[in-house]
Design an enzyme around this catalytic site. Structure first.
Site, mmCIF file in Angstrom:
data_model
loop_
_atom_site.group_PDB
_atom_site.id
_atom_site.type_symbol
_atom_site.label_atom_id
_atom_site.label_comp_id
_atom_site.label_asym_id
_atom_site.label_seq_id
_atom_site.Cartn_x
_atom_site.Cartn_y
_atom_site.Cartn_z
ATOM 1 N N VAL A 1 0.836 -1.200 0.000
ATOM 2 C CA VAL A 1 0.000 0.000 0.000
ATOM 3 C C VAL A 1 0.873 1.253 0.000
ATOM 4 O O VAL A 1 0.668 2.171 -0.807
ATOM 5 C CB VAL A 1 -0.959 0.005 1.216
ATOM 6 C CG1 VAL A 1 -1.793 1.278 1.210
ATOM 7 C CG2 VAL A 1 -1.867 -1.217 1.209
ATOM 8 N N ALA B 1 -3.635 2.322 8.292
ATOM 9 C CA ALA B 1 -2.958 1.051 8.598
ATOM 10 C C ALA B 1 -3.702 0.323 9.719
ATOM 11 O O ALA B 1 -4.615 -0.473 9.451
ATOM 12 C CB ALA B 1 -1.507 1.321 8.970
ATOM 13 N N ARG B 2 -3.366 0.603 10.936
ATOM 14 C CA ARG B 2 -4.041 0.016 12.095
ATOM 15 C C ARG B 2 -4.115 1.074 13.191
ATOM 16 O O ARG B 2 -3.131 1.797 13.423
ATOM 17 C CB ARG B 2 -3.271 -1.204 12.623
ATOM 18 C CG ARG B 2 -3.410 -2.447 11.781
ATOM 19 C CD ARG B 2 -4.843 -3.028 11.872
ATOM 20 N NE ARG B 2 -5.032 -4.179 10.988
ATOM 21 C CZ ARG B 2 -5.591 -4.119 9.779
ATOM 22 N NH1 ARG B 2 -6.011 -2.961 9.300
ATOM 23 N NH2 ARG B 2 -5.749 -5.212 9.058
ATOM 24 N N GLU C 1 -12.685 -0.692 17.170
ATOM 25 C CA GLU C 1 -13.537 -0.521 15.984
ATOM 26 C C GLU C 1 -14.853 -1.262 16.161
ATOM 27 O O GLU C 1 -14.831 -2.431 16.557
ATOM 28 C CB GLU C 1 -12.798 -1.012 14.737
ATOM 29 C CG GLU C 1 -11.620 -0.126 14.381
ATOM 30 C CD GLU C 1 -10.933 -0.510 13.073
ATOM 31 O OE1 GLU C 1 -11.347 -1.493 12.420
ATOM 32 O OE2 GLU C 1 -9.986 0.183 12.708
ATOM 33 N N HIS D 1 -13.343 2.128 7.741
ATOM 34 C CA HIS D 1 -12.524 0.920 7.534
ATOM 35 C C HIS D 1 -13.294 -0.170 6.785
ATOM 36 O O HIS D 1 -13.371 -1.314 7.235
ATOM 37 C CB HIS D 1 -12.024 0.378 8.903
ATOM 38 C CG HIS D 1 -10.938 -0.658 8.743
ATOM 39 N ND1 HIS D 1 -10.310 -1.258 9.808
ATOM 40 C CD2 HIS D 1 -10.358 -1.193 7.648
ATOM 41 C CE1 HIS D 1 -9.399 -2.127 9.380
ATOM 42 N NE2 HIS D 1 -9.417 -2.097 8.053
HETATM 43 N N1 LIG Z 1 -7.634 0.438 6.076
HETATM 44 C C1 LIG Z 1 -7.733 -0.627 5.288
HETATM 45 O O1 LIG Z 1 -8.805 -0.958 4.800
HETATM 46 C C2 LIG Z 1 -6.506 -1.397 4.971
HETATM 47 C C3 LIG Z 1 -6.434 -2.087 3.763
HETATM 48 C C4 LIG Z 1 -5.277 -2.795 3.468
HETATM 49 C C5 LIG Z 1 -4.223 -2.819 4.367
HETATM 50 N N2 LIG Z 1 -4.352 -2.166 5.557
HETATM 51 C C6 LIG Z 1 -3.228 -2.139 6.509
HETATM 52 O O2 LIG Z 1 -2.207 -1.310 5.955
HETATM 53 C C7 LIG Z 1 -0.932 -1.787 6.368
HETATM 54 C C8 LIG Z 1 -0.035 -1.986 5.156
HETATM 55 O O3 LIG Z 1 -0.575 -2.993 4.315
HETATM 56 P P1 LIG Z 1 0.317 -3.570 3.127
HETATM 57 O O4 LIG Z 1 -0.566 -4.487 2.366
HETATM 58 O O5 LIG Z 1 1.024 -2.460 2.436
HETATM 59 O O6 LIG Z 1 1.368 -4.422 3.961
HETATM 60 P P2 LIG Z 1 2.866 -4.773 3.527
HETATM 61 O O7 LIG Z 1 3.236 -5.931 4.392
HETATM 62 O O8 LIG Z 1 2.970 -4.907 2.055
HETATM 63 O O9 LIG Z 1 3.689 -3.485 3.965
HETATM 64 C C9 LIG Z 1 3.949 -3.165 5.281
HETATM 65 C C10 LIG Z 1 5.311 -2.521 5.311
HETATM 66 O O10 LIG Z 1 5.542 -2.021 6.610
HETATM 67 C C11 LIG Z 1 6.909 -2.199 6.895
HETATM 68 N N3 LIG Z 1 7.202 -2.125 8.306
HETATM 69 C C12 LIG Z 1 7.277 -3.118 9.234
HETATM 70 N N4 LIG Z 1 7.636 -2.626 10.422
HETATM 71 C C13 LIG Z 1 7.799 -1.291 10.242
HETATM 72 C C14 LIG Z 1 8.175 -0.227 11.100
HETATM 73 N N5 LIG Z 1 8.482 -0.451 12.381
HETATM 74 N N6 LIG Z 1 8.238 1.017 10.597
HETATM 75 C C15 LIG Z 1 7.947 1.256 9.286
HETATM 76 N N7 LIG Z 1 7.600 0.283 8.430
HETATM 77 C C16 LIG Z 1 7.518 -0.967 8.910
HETATM 78 C C17 LIG Z 1 7.235 -3.557 6.289
HETATM 79 O O11 LIG Z 1 8.628 -3.693 6.065
HETATM 80 C C18 LIG Z 1 6.443 -3.501 4.998
HETATM 81 O O12 LIG Z 1 7.232 -3.021 3.921
HETATM 82 C C19 LIG Z 1 -1.193 -3.044 7.164
HETATM 83 O O13 LIG Z 1 -1.248 -2.708 8.541
HETATM 84 C C20 LIG Z 1 -2.564 -3.478 6.708
HETATM 85 O O14 LIG Z 1 -3.215 -4.254 7.668
HETATM 86 C C21 LIG Z 1 -5.463 -1.450 5.865
HETATM 87 O O1 LIG Z 2 -7.617 -3.596 6.885
HETATM 88 C C1 LIG Z 2 -7.205 -4.367 6.050
HETATM 89 O O2 LIG Z 2 -6.101 -4.950 6.134
HETATM 90 C C2 LIG Z 2 -8.011 -4.552 4.838
HETATM 91 O O3 LIG Z 2 -9.228 -3.876 4.959
HETATM 92 C C3 LIG Z 2 -8.271 -5.991 4.574
HETATM 93 O O4 LIG Z 2 -8.876 -6.520 5.682
HETATM 94 P P1 LIG Z 2 -9.494 -7.998 5.614
HETATM 95 O O5 LIG Z 2 -8.424 -8.861 5.047
HETATM 96 O O6 LIG Z 2 -9.792 -8.287 7.052
HETATM 97 O O7 LIG Z 2 -10.710 -7.903 4.754
#
Ligand SMILES: NC(=O)c1ccc[n+]([C@@H]2O[C@H](COP(=O)([O-])OP(=O)(O)OC[C@H]3O[C@@H](n4cnc5c(N)ncnc54)[C@H](O)[C@@H]3O)[C@@H](O)[C@H]2O)c1
Ligand SMILES: O=C(O)[C@H](O)COP(=O)(O)O
Length: 298
Positions: free
Chosen positions: A6, A85-86, A115, A134
């Site tokens: 992302v 992210a989270r 949440e 979310h």
């Molecule tokens: N809001 C949403 O709907 C939604 C959707 C998709 C993903 N997410 C969240 O977004 C985040 C990123 O998802 P992604 O698919 O890009 O994951 P990803 O695993 O591809 O990327 C995460 C990156 O964070 C890095 N990382 C790990 N520890 C770190 C630190 N201490 N400081 C900085 N970077 C660090 C990792 O090296 C990795 O490159 C995850 O937490 C995921 O759960 C949220």
């Molecule tokens: O927050 C996320 O990582 C994305 O929304 C995907 O979530 P899910 O895999 O629980 O649908």
């Protein structure tokens, strides 16, 4: 913050909007930043210089509440923060204090420590906070899109095509992949040709690959071409199956050393010219054994 799937896509889009983008990710390879033209920097440098901070790291013991009073203190006054992210990576009470003091001008939050957040959450009600619920992955469109993407990726991988979305291979952005694809095939062929040209068939122990490109050498992501050259050199003389995932590891295991040189050229071609050189045992010099040159239109 967090330069994974992302984060790197957000960076590409921000660059498209003309923003200067830096990233912090302790585990991201420099090549990944180079491929997109993003500098990877230490945590403190990222938070103290950015106007917009977008969070894309996982929630781990190392990232839990990593945005706290100390962190907000180090930010520029008026910085804006986006968290998709989270929730747990931000200390929400500290964020409220930073918003109230004006240190953080605005926050956009898709995720929360709890949440859904409580109805009376001060963060949700704050006039300078924009919230979303979310649910990006839960829409009908997203579920359909993911299903199609997975099906296409599986079919492509089974057909032996290059995959941009493999989780255990270096990520090559789609636009770079489409430009390099014809070169990937040629790079493998050049590797195979090199094996035949070098006396003894299995004689190549070290090869140097020279990339000539109009791109800045720092922007040239060579992992794919390097993997394909390795494939071409190793597969004909062994039963190993080489791909983007195992190329560097297998080369090391087989004692094959591939060094690389990037040469900037003034004029097009935008695509790299490649030449492979072998380290001659007799003359102890690098000798050219093959060259690929871009021919526009072919
Ligand atoms: N809001 C949403 O709907 C939604 C959707 C998709 C993903 N997410 C969240 O977004 C985040 C990123 O998802 P992604 O698919 O890009 O994951 P990803 O695993 O591809 O990327 C995460 C990156 O964070 C890095 N990382 C790990 N520890 C770190 C630190 N201490 N400081 C900085 N970077 C660090 C990792 O090296 C990795 O490159 C995850 O937490 C995921 O759960 C949220
Ligand atoms: O927050 C996320 O990582 C994305 O929304 C995907 O979530 P899910 O895999 O629980 O649908």
């Amino acid at each position: 913050m967090g330069f994974g799937k992302v984060g790197s896509e957000v960076a590409r889009r921000a660059k498209g909007l003309g923003m200067q983008v830096i990233a912090h990710d302790p585990y991201a390879p420099a090549d990944r930043g180079r491929a997109i033209g993003v500098e990877l920097v230490p945590f403190d440098q990222a938070i103290s210089t950015a106007d917009f901070i977008s969070l894309h790291m996982p929630l781990t013991p190392a990232t839990e509440k990593v945005f706290n009073d100390d962190t907000f203190e180090k930010m520029k006054k008026g910085a804006r923060i986006v968290n998709v992210a989270r929730g747990g990576v931000i200390d929400e009470d500290a964020l409220l204090r930073a918003l109230d003091s004006g240190k953080v001008a605005q926050a956009a939050l898709d995720v929360f420590a709890e949440e859904p957040p409580p109805r009376d959450s001060r963060l949700v009600q704050h006039e300078r906070v924009t919230v979303t619920p979310h649910l990006g992955a839960s829409t009908k469109e997203a579920q359909e899109g993911v299903a199609i993407e997975i099906a296409e990726a599986v079919v492509g991988a089974l057909k032996g095509e290059l995959a941009a979305t493999a989780v255990n291979a270096p990520m090559v952005p789609p636009e770079v992949l489409s430009k390099l694809a014809p070169y990937a095939v040629l790079a493998e062929k050049l590797g195979r040709l090199a094996v035949q040209l070098v006396a003894g068939g299995s004689g190549i122990k070290s090869a140097k690959v020279v990339y000539k490109s109009a791109r800045d050498p720092d922007d040239l992501d060579t992992r794919l071409l390097r993997a394909m050259i390795t494939k071409g050199i190793i597969e004909p003389i062994s039963d190993s199956f080489i791909n983007l995932v195992n190329a560097d590891f297998t080369a090391k295991k087989k004692g094959l050393r591939i060094s690389e040189e990037r040469v900037a050229v003034d004029a097009p071609p935008e695509l790299p010219d490649l030449s492979i050189q072998d380290h001659s045992a007799s003359t102890r010099a690098w000798e050219e054994i093959g060259q690929l040159i871009a021919v526009p239109g072919y």
